[in-house]
Design an enzyme around this catalytic site. Structure first.
Site, mmCIF file in Angstrom:
data_model
loop_
_atom_site.group_PDB
_atom_site.id
_atom_site.type_symbol
_atom_site.label_atom_id
_atom_site.label_comp_id
_atom_site.label_asym_id
_atom_site.label_seq_id
_atom_site.Cartn_x
_atom_site.Cartn_y
_atom_site.Cartn_z
ATOM 1 N N MET A 76 12.850 118.369 33.496
ATOM 2 C CA MET A 76 13.612 119.340 34.284
ATOM 3 C C MET A 76 15.058 119.525 33.804
ATOM 4 O O MET A 76 15.840 120.205 34.461
ATOM 5 C CB MET A 76 13.624 118.943 35.761
ATOM 6 N N CYS A 77 15.396 118.940 32.662
ATOM 7 C CA CYS A 77 16.743 119.129 32.108
ATOM 8 C C CYS A 77 16.853 120.497 31.448
ATOM 9 O O CYS A 77 15.939 120.936 30.752
ATOM 10 C CB CYS A 77 17.045 118.061 31.056
ATOM 11 N N HIS A 78 17.985 121.132 31.681
ATOM 12 C CA HIS A 78 18.250 122.410 31.027
ATOM 13 C C HIS A 78 18.730 122.172 29.608
ATOM 14 O O HIS A 78 19.513 121.244 29.379
ATOM 15 C CB HIS A 78 19.352 123.175 31.775
ATOM 16 N N MET A 116 22.740 113.520 31.932
ATOM 17 C CA MET A 116 21.486 113.106 31.291
ATOM 18 C C MET A 116 21.652 112.998 29.775
ATOM 19 O O MET A 116 21.067 112.123 29.146
ATOM 20 C CB MET A 116 20.352 114.078 31.637
ATOM 21 N N GLU A 117 22.469 113.864 29.193
ATOM 22 C CA GLU A 117 22.720 113.792 27.755
ATOM 23 C C GLU A 117 23.465 112.511 27.395
ATOM 24 O O GLU A 117 23.149 111.852 26.390
ATOM 25 C CB GLU A 117 23.498 115.024 27.292
ATOM 26 N N ASP A 131 15.168 98.751 17.227
ATOM 27 C CA ASP A 131 14.211 99.098 16.176
ATOM 28 C C ASP A 131 14.651 98.555 14.821
ATOM 29 O O ASP A 131 13.841 98.014 14.072
ATOM 30 C CB ASP A 131 14.029 100.615 16.105
#
Length: 160
Positions: A76-78, A116-117, A131
């Site tokens: 749902m992130c733009h 969110m970014e 990793d």
């Protein structure tokens, strides 16, 4: 705060929030996390002895890429124009454990925030470090991921 969830439509189904009537504003978000490791992993990073390359340089680029890919990962992130991404590192030590503190700062001028970014950037940095170093020690631990602060937008400023 409203009691209704903004990501559901009248049929109680998930939808992307409509931001088309919002005005673009300058927005910034800072997220933090950490990576805990033993002496061998710490030395492989700081002495540039990791077989996969310069761990912090690669992780920094991965964080920038993560910020730019957030809308492809979180449903749902733009998609937003990311104006700037800055990744900072700070080493700490707790007895025999070395802790790499990671901070990501993301900026935009847009219709919606960049929390969110910033969170995606910080987590991508931490996952990249894991990793690249897991061959040295698989017990590396990624710490809490959280929003430290944000500015801009309708909900105003936030500082933890």
């Amino acid at each position: 705060m409203e009691n209704s969830f903004t990501h559901f439509n009248e049929q109680a189904r998930a939808h992307m929030v409509d931001v088309t009537n919002k005005q673009p504003t300058a927005r910034k978000a800072i997220a933090r996390t950490s990576v805990r490791m033993n002496e061998d992993v710490y030395r492989s990073i700081t002495e540039l002895r990791n077989k996969k390359g310069d761990v912090l340089a690669v992780a920094q680029v991965a964080g920038v890429m993560g910020a730019k890919q957030t809308s492809n990962l979180i449903p749902m992130c733009h998609p937003i124009p990311v104006g700037a991404v800055d990744i900072q590192f700070q080493w700490k030590q707790d007895n025999d454990i070395h802790i790499l503190c990671i901070q990501s700062e993301v900026k935009t001028t847009g219709l919606t925030g960049v929390e969110m970014e910033a969170l995606t950037a910080a987590s991508t940095v931490a996952l990249t470090i894991y990793d690249m170093c897991k061959a040295v020690d698989k017990r590396i631990t990624i710490g809490e991921l959280y929003l430290q602060e944000k500015s801009g937008g309708k909900s105003g400023d936030f500082k933890r």
